[in-house]
Design a protein around this motif. Structure first.
Motif, PDB file in Angstrom:
ATOM      1  N   MET A 123       0.793  -1.283  -0.123  1.00 41.29           N
ATOM      2  CA  MET A 123       0.091   0.086   0.133  1.00 41.29           C
ATOM      3  C   MET A 123       0.835   1.281  -0.059  1.00 41.29           C
ATOM      4  SD  MET A 123      -3.116  -1.071   2.354  1.00 41.29           S
ATOM      5  CE  MET A 123      -4.043   0.514   2.161  1.00 41.29           C
ATOM      6  N   THR A 124       2.031   1.275   0.576  1.00 46.06           N
ATOM      7  CA  THR A 124       2.746   2.520   0.624  1.00 46.06           C
ATOM      8  C   THR A 124       3.563   2.399  -0.652  1.00 46.06           C
ATOM      9  OG1 THR A 124       4.435   1.333   1.989  1.00 46.06           O
ATOM     10  CG2 THR A 124       2.796   2.737   3.307  1.00 46.06           C
ATOM     11  N   THR A 125       3.656   1.528  -1.356  1.00 42.50           N
ATOM     12  CA  THR A 125       4.524   1.200  -2.687  1.00 42.50           C
ATOM     13  C   THR A 125       5.842   1.156  -2.523  1.00 42.50           C
ATOM     14  OG1 THR A 125       4.608   3.633  -3.156  1.00 42.50           O
ATOM     15  CG2 THR A 125       2.535   2.631  -3.958  1.00 42.50           C
ATOM     16  N   VAL A 126       6.300   0.501  -1.462  1.00 40.23           N
ATOM     17  CA  VAL A 126       7.893   0.376  -0.823  1.00 40.23           C
ATOM     18  C   VAL A 126       8.150  -0.783  -1.545  1.00 40.23           C
ATOM     19  CG1 VAL A 126       9.551  -0.153   0.921  1.00 40.23           C
ATOM     20  CG2 VAL A 126       7.587   1.467   1.392  1.00 40.23           C
ATOM     21  N   GLY A 127       7.476  -2.117  -1.710  1.00 37.75           N
ATOM     22  CA  GLY A 127       7.517  -3.177  -2.379  1.00 37.75           C
ATOM     23  C   GLY A 127       9.097  -3.792  -2.329  1.00 37.75           C
ATOM     24  N   TYR A 128       9.123  -4.232  -1.017  1.00 31.89           N
ATOM     25  CA  TYR A 128      10.611  -4.917  -0.750  1.00 31.89           C
ATOM     26  C   TYR A 128      10.923  -6.041  -1.794  1.00 31.89           C
ATOM     27  CZ  TYR A 128      11.467  -1.971   3.425  1.00 31.89           C
ATOM     28  OH  TYR A 128      11.473  -0.951   4.294  1.00 31.89           O
ATOM     29  N   GLY A 129       9.860  -6.923  -2.065  1.00 28.93           N
ATOM     30  CA  GLY A 129      10.098  -7.905  -2.866  1.00 28.93           C
ATOM     31  C   GLY A 129      10.169  -9.326  -2.153  1.00 28.93           C
ATOM     32  N   ASP A 130      10.304  -9.375  -0.621  1.00 29.63           N
ATOM     33  CA  ASP A 130      10.582 -10.384   0.121  1.00 29.63           C
ATOM     34  C   ASP A 130       9.181 -11.325   0.020  1.00 29.63           C
ATOM     35  OD1 ASP A 130       9.163  -8.578   1.443  1.00 29.63           O
ATOM     36  OD2 ASP A 130      10.194  -9.013   3.301  1.00 29.63           O
ATOM     37  N   VAL A 131       7.930 -10.647  -0.154  1.00 33.59           N
ATOM     38  CA  VAL A 131       6.784 -11.482   0.086  1.00 33.59           C
ATOM     39  C   VAL A 131       6.218 -11.043  -1.224  1.00 33.59           C
ATOM     40  CG1 VAL A 131       4.701 -12.060   1.402  1.00 33.59           C
ATOM     41  CG2 VAL A 131       6.675 -11.685   2.535  1.00 33.59           C
ATOM     42  N   ALA A 142      -2.882  -7.830  -5.566  1.00 31.89           N
ATOM     43  CA  ALA A 142      -1.873  -6.986  -5.248  1.00 31.89           C
ATOM     44  C   ALA A 142      -1.759  -5.584  -6.166  1.00 31.89           C
ATOM     45  CB  ALA A 142      -0.312  -7.588  -5.740  1.00 31.89           C
ATOM     46  N   ALA A 143      -2.185  -5.718  -7.420  1.00 34.56           N
ATOM     47  CA  ALA A 143      -2.454  -4.502  -8.071  1.00 34.56           C
ATOM     48  C   ALA A 143      -3.515  -3.501  -7.590  1.00 34.56           C
ATOM     49  CB  ALA A 143      -2.731  -5.073  -9.584  1.00 34.56           C
ATOM     50  N   LEU A 144      -4.417  -4.091  -7.124  1.00 36.88           N
ATOM     51  CA  LEU A 144      -5.456  -3.382  -6.409  1.00 36.88           C
ATOM     52  C   LEU A 144      -5.116  -2.713  -4.998  1.00 36.88           C
ATOM     53  CD1 LEU A 144      -8.660  -5.654  -7.261  1.00 36.88           C
ATOM     54  CD2 LEU A 144      -8.306  -3.274  -8.190  1.00 36.88           C
ATOM     55  N   THR A 145      -4.221  -3.532  -4.305  1.00 35.37           N
ATOM     56  CA  THR A 145      -4.036  -3.006  -3.120  1.00 35.37           C
ATOM     57  C   THR A 145      -2.837  -1.655  -3.105  1.00 35.37           C
ATOM     58  OG1 THR A 145      -3.998  -5.201  -2.200  1.00 35.37           O
ATOM     59  CG2 THR A 145      -2.712  -3.650  -0.845  1.00 35.37           C
TER      60      THR A 145
END
Length: 183
Positions: A123-131, A142-145
């Motif tokens: 939601m905060t568009t950080v997107g670490y990519g771990d999950v 995920a796109a909607l979130t």
């Protein structure tokens, strides 16, 4: 003098402890904490900076918007985390006692509270990519979130920036009045 005193006390204790035993060294942690507290002296400077006062007043005036943001984020986090949990958890492996994805790896979405991490980062568009999701339904969620997170964050931020602009204009007016009195 008081600010640098813990450093010298620690030096003395280290010198004494090297001659005796290491029990004194464990007591030095409290002096290290005292030395760390010196960092907070920076906050004294904030009294003399007008922008800090402007920021605090703007945040105080935006408190209802911040509470609305928090409320909406919590509701959205529970909702989207629940959707993601049911879409991505996979099948339960009785032998290993956890959910397994279609590709055979352990699912990072083991429970709804564990999905909170994914949800807030998305939601905060950080997107670490771990999950991350691997199914089509999970990717749509995920796109909607992500899109909803942008909307949820944008609305209160505009309120906060408007309040900050109001405070900035007030400060500019006060400075102009002060200059006019001095002339």
């Amino acid at each position: 003098l008081l600010a640098i005193l813990p450093f010298y006390i620690e030096l003395v204790f280290i010198e004494v402890a090297s001659d005796t035993d290491d029990a004194i060294l464990s007591d030095l942690d409290s002096f290290r904490i005292l030395r760390l507290l010196r960092v907070f002296r920076v906050f004294k400077i904030a009294r003399y900076l007008t922008w800090v006062d402007m920021f605090l007043v703007a945040m105080k005036n935006s408190l209802s918007a911040l509470m609305m943001l928090l409320f909406i984020i919590v509701i959205a986090m529970v909702t989207f985390s629940s959707f993601m949990y049911y879409a991505e958890r996979g099948t339960y492996d009785v032998h290993n006692a956890f959910y397994v994805r279609v590709d055979g790896t352990k699912s990072p979405f083991q429970s709804i509270p564990e999905c909170f991490w994914w949800c807030i980062i998305t939601m905060t568009t950080v997107g670490y990519g771990d999950v991350f999701p691997i199914t089509h339904v999970g990717k749509i969620i995920a796109a909607l979130t992500s899109i909803m997170g942008i909307f949820f964050l944008a609305i209160p931020i505009t309120v906060i920036s408007t309040n900050f602009n109001k405070e900035y204009e007030i400060a500019q007016r006060k400075q102009a009045e002060l200059r006019a009195k001095m002339e």
